[in-house]
Design a protein around this motif. Sequence first.
Motif, mmCIF file in Angstrom:
data_model
loop_
_atom_site.group_PDB
_atom_site.id
_atom_site.type_symbol
_atom_site.label_atom_id
_atom_site.label_comp_id
_atom_site.label_asym_id
_atom_site.label_seq_id
_atom_site.Cartn_x
_atom_site.Cartn_y
_atom_site.Cartn_z
ATOM 1 N N SER A 227 15.509 26.645 51.922
ATOM 2 C CA SER A 227 16.947 26.098 51.214
ATOM 3 C C SER A 227 17.868 26.534 50.154
ATOM 4 O O SER A 227 16.339 27.689 49.936
ATOM 5 C CB SER A 227 17.061 24.601 51.150
ATOM 6 N N VAL A 228 18.738 26.806 50.491
ATOM 7 C CA VAL A 228 19.577 27.354 49.719
ATOM 8 C C VAL A 228 20.059 26.511 48.700
ATOM 9 O O VAL A 228 21.314 25.367 49.288
ATOM 10 C CB VAL A 228 19.937 28.709 50.139
ATOM 11 N N ALA A 229 20.383 26.533 47.452
ATOM 12 C CA ALA A 229 20.927 25.674 47.133
ATOM 13 C C ALA A 229 22.489 25.732 45.738
ATOM 14 O O ALA A 229 21.622 26.745 44.838
ATOM 15 C CB ALA A 229 20.311 24.301 46.124
ATOM 16 N N LEU A 230 23.328 25.426 45.714
ATOM 17 C CA LEU A 230 24.670 26.134 44.357
ATOM 18 C C LEU A 230 24.230 25.288 43.034
ATOM 19 O O LEU A 230 24.160 24.206 43.367
ATOM 20 C CB LEU A 230 25.824 25.947 44.814
ATOM 21 N N LEU A 231 23.638 25.356 42.529
ATOM 22 C CA LEU A 231 23.426 24.888 40.589
ATOM 23 C C LEU A 231 24.487 24.544 39.634
ATOM 24 O O LEU A 231 25.422 25.221 39.642
ATOM 25 C CB LEU A 231 22.588 25.761 40.045
ATOM 26 N N HIS B 7 25.283 30.659 40.287
ATOM 27 C CA HIS B 7 23.978 30.367 40.289
ATOM 28 C C HIS B 7 23.291 29.217 41.670
ATOM 29 O O HIS B 7 23.690 28.203 42.206
ATOM 30 C CB HIS B 7 22.980 30.036 39.342
ATOM 31 N N TYR B 8 22.675 30.830 42.632
ATOM 32 C CA TYR B 8 22.377 29.567 43.799
ATOM 33 C C TYR B 8 20.675 30.190 43.830
ATOM 34 O O TYR B 8 19.768 31.392 43.466
ATOM 35 C CB TYR B 8 22.280 30.939 44.905
ATOM 36 N N VAL B 9 19.707 28.876 44.142
ATOM 37 C CA VAL B 9 18.432 28.333 43.617
ATOM 38 C C VAL B 9 17.517 28.559 45.660
ATOM 39 O O VAL B 9 18.216 27.999 46.240
ATOM 40 C CB VAL B 9 17.656 28.024 43.467
ATOM 41 N N VAL C 24 24.170 34.933 41.388
ATOM 42 C CA VAL C 24 22.867 35.078 41.334
ATOM 43 C C VAL C 24 22.492 34.715 42.544
ATOM 44 O O VAL C 24 22.762 33.071 42.451
ATOM 45 C CB VAL C 24 22.510 35.149 39.140
ATOM 46 N N LEU C 25 21.252 34.893 42.965
ATOM 47 C CA LEU C 25 19.778 34.319 43.393
ATOM 48 C C LEU C 25 18.820 34.586 42.675
ATOM 49 O O LEU C 25 18.176 35.860 42.852
ATOM 50 C CB LEU C 25 20.206 34.942 45.304
ATOM 51 N N GLU D 159 17.889 24.476 34.247
ATOM 52 C CA GLU D 159 16.766 24.095 34.320
ATOM 53 C C GLU D 159 16.005 25.579 35.328
ATOM 54 O O GLU D 159 14.401 25.434 34.494
ATOM 55 C CB GLU D 159 16.280 22.891 35.293
ATOM 56 N N GLU D 160 17.174 25.814 36.675
ATOM 57 C CA GLU D 160 15.515 27.054 36.904
ATOM 58 C C GLU D 160 15.820 28.393 35.543
ATOM 59 O O GLU D 160 14.737 29.168 35.863
ATOM 60 C CB GLU D 160 17.122 27.227 38.210
#
Length: 557
Positions: free
Chosen positions: A520-524, A505-507, A26-27, A531-532
């Motif tokens: 930017s994109v980070a893998l959580l 999960h990517y934010v 999921v993004l 938190e997201e």
Amino acid sequence: MLTLLAIRNIVLIEALDLSFGPGLGVLTGETGAGKSILLDALGLVLGNRADSMLVRAGEDQASVTASFDCAKLPDPVREMLAEAEVEIEPGEPLILRRRLKADGGSKAFVNDQPVSVALLRALGPMLVELHGQHDDRGLVNPRGHRALLDRYVGADTASVAEAWRTWQAAEEKLTAARETIEQAKADQDLLLAHLTELAAIEPQEGEEEDLAATRTTMQKGEKLSGDLDELRALWDGSDSALAILRTAARRLDRISEEHSLLAEALAALDRAVIEAGEAEEKLARAGEALQFNPAELDRIETRLFDLRALARKHGCAVDDLPGVMRDMRTRLDAIEHGEEEIGSLQAAASAALEVYRAQAEAVHAQRLAGAKRLDAAVAAELAPLKLDAARFRTAVTELPEDRWGPSGVDAVEFLIATNPGADFAPLAKIASGGELSRFVLALKVALAEQGGAGTVIFDEIDRGVGGAVASAIGERLGRLAGHENGGQLLVVTHSPQVAARGDTHYVIHKSSEGTVTRTSVALLDPAGRQEEIARMLSGAEITLEARAQADRLLERA
């Protein structure tokens, strides 16, 4: 399956490397963070139109690289790569790369080998299936509906295709035979005239070479005739050189016993007589071989002229004239026996058609029965997805004979009616963006497969819904990603219920420093996920209740 996406200088993305795995990814991110940029970048490397506006401000060029696991590449992909002479080493990934210049020019590469953008565009749908707000591909495209239904019912389309090829081959033979006979009939008088002309000469294979050699020999004889006559005069008659040698030998023979030197002289003279005799014989044979006969030479030259004229007339070599005659006789025979052959070929074509028809009708019956089951399966998925007023129908339509093909005699299309009493129509024509994505999801769950692509992307499938519907969407996405034939699902979502279902999960985050804005994109990790999802539940201010609710969603996922 998509394993890596590397983006350089695309709009707000300066440099980004994303790794992906199987299952549901999921993004998420705030509105305007740049989720669409990721999809635009992926579309670029899959062959979409190159827009220079995608190049980051102040940069000369941008690039996107997508890496795919080759373990489960569809056969059509491998065939397409082989045709383009692109090699894939065992165990190595398939790497697609697109480079875009600020002036709008672009280049495409597959495994570092330059290729056309058209190849990327052809490979794209077989590698990644994207369902978004304006989707006209994948399950929405009616061109793939028949194959999906066949896979659903387990139809034996291979037998239908084989029967189709057999029938078409029989029809082609019949058509070719008819054309040959018709052409032969049209040319019959000319064929008879040509054959009569050839038969009068009756050319033989190798004849030209023999005649030419004989003519050359006779022409030499004409040149040498004077010399040969003079030589014959030297050897003929009682006063010839050979006669004198023989007379000398007889006289010497009577006195050879008187002295050894006389005997030796006799032996030498005998040898001279023998050699001279052999010379006389060879001169005689040469005279016969080089005998000049004006009438025979004229006959040979006339025949050579006639043979070569016929060869020019028929556009072939002289040695091919006998074959031309045989071909003409065959064509004339075909006129005489053609109707009998046509009858035999007609019977074979009719028999092949009946076999094809039987195979196609069996598959047609399977499709009709399977369509009812699929309709019921999709209908069961619609209500939980807030599509309870909608109806779904799989239309199986028999085609006219001129449109029959290796897949059978049917056209198949998925149709929907979104409101009570409304007519059925194609998916893409009457469904809104959110409805369309949910219809596709319902279809995929009912079909229990992901289509031909190893990666499926849903862009904001939960737009305009929440609560129970979002939970239903998330549950079905998770179920589809976890199916035994599942591969990789990526979902761009604003729904915490959907996000909680993700295996990864990517934010997506947008930040600014002065006048420079970056995405930017980070893998959580687990804490980051909580938190997201809490942010998605509560908004800008994350409360303890939001975190607790996020925990409950993650536990239920």
